[in-house]
Write an enzyme that holds these catalytic residues in place. Structure first.
Site, short mmCIF file in Angstrom:
data_model
loop_
_atom_site.label_atom_id
_atom_site.label_comp_id
_atom_site.label_asym_id
_atom_site.label_seq_id
_atom_site.Cartn_x
_atom_site.Cartn_y
_atom_site.Cartn_z
N ASP A 14 40.80 39.83 5.85
CA ASP A 14 40.26 38.84 7.39
C ASP A 14 39.39 40.74 8.30
OD1 ASP A 14 42.34 39.74 8.25
OD2 ASP A 14 42.82 38.50 8.87
N GLU A 68 44.12 29.79 11.52
CA GLU A 68 44.12 28.31 12.56
C GLU A 68 44.98 27.21 12.42
OE1 GLU A 68 45.34 30.72 14.46
OE2 GLU A 68 43.06 32.51 15.96
#
Ligand code: F6R
Length: 242
Positions: free
Chosen positions: A67, A143
């Site tokens: 990421d 998430e």
């Protein structure tokens, strides 16, 4: 899942580094999936030590990171490119052209996500993916959600992640609110996965990820479905699963 419990953070780092080391020795042209954050710092330090001892050669290794924050230039010392350069890339003989992170400054973010998934495919997939875990169970920046996210995508970071990451910034307002992350599908396609977990703060989430129900509310729980995952924990993180 194979679970390894090491005495403390240093021992955990040695065990995880040994797995990466073996991967590169056995396949010098490995594609390594890499993570940032505080967990892997000691793992990278171990790899640098092995490199300095002449035991490992990164010249044919290719890397893809999980990421990158949206909006931080690579020169910003909180960008994940900066982190990787300073913790690993500049200290070993990996070729800079062989190191890849999502471009957090891309003007067209969805094109960038597509490019990143295409790149991983072109490289032949990830041989070994290193993961840390967030306090809320995130892996990469996937998430907790109602569904598992699939390919590389842009996410709005949750309040809990922004607060957790504020420790690296001068103030919480400076923490980027978005990131580009490999998706759960991208991560699950790695041939082998190492999940490193340390510290007392992570003992509940470690138990939920390893032994709890598989649910997108705990994104790391999906790893229970992967055929080749090694979880390496220190004793503090393993307190509830011993
Ligand atoms: C970082 C990443 C995140 C971290 C997680 C844990 O590339 O993908 O999922 O692994 O936030 O971070 P630390 O290790 O700082 O607790």
């Amino acid at each position: 899942m194979k679970v390894i419990i090491a005495k403390d953070y240093d021992a955990m780092c040695r065990r995880a580094a040994d797995l990466l080391f073996a991967q590169v020795v056995l396949k010098p042209e490995s594609v390594l999936g890499l993570a940032t954050g505080s967990t892997p710092c000691g793992i990278y330090a171990q790899l640098v030590e092995k490199y300095n001892a002449g035991d490992i050669d990164f010249s044919r290794v290719k890397t893809v990171n999980l990421d990158e924050y949206v909006g931080l230039p690579v020169e910003n010392d909180q960008s994940y490119r900066y982190y990787m350069n300073s913790n690993l890339f500049s200290k070993v003989n990996v070729l800079s052209d062989n190191t890849n992170l999502p471009n957090g400054l891309a003007r067209d973010v969805s094109a960038e996500c597509e490019r990143y998934d295409g790149l991983i495919k072109e490289l032949g997939g990830v041989d070994m993916q290193l993961l840390g875990i967030g306090l809320n169970g995130h892996i990469g920046f996937n998430e907790p959600n109602d569904v598992f996210d699939k390919g590389t995508h842009c996410v709005n970071l949750t309040k809990s992640t922004i607060e957790a990451n504020a420790r690296f910034f001068k103030s919480i307002d400076e923490v980027p609110k978005q990131a580009i992350t490999m998706g759960i599908k991208t991560i699950m396609m790695a041939k082998k996965i190492i999940l490193a977990i340390n510290g007392e703060k992570k003992k509940e989430i470690a138990k939920a990820a390893i032994y709890g129900p598989v649910t997108p509310k705990v994104p790391a729980s999906i790893l229970q479905m992967h055929p080749d995952v090694t979880v390496v924990l220190d004793e503090a993180a393993a307190e509830l699963i011993k």
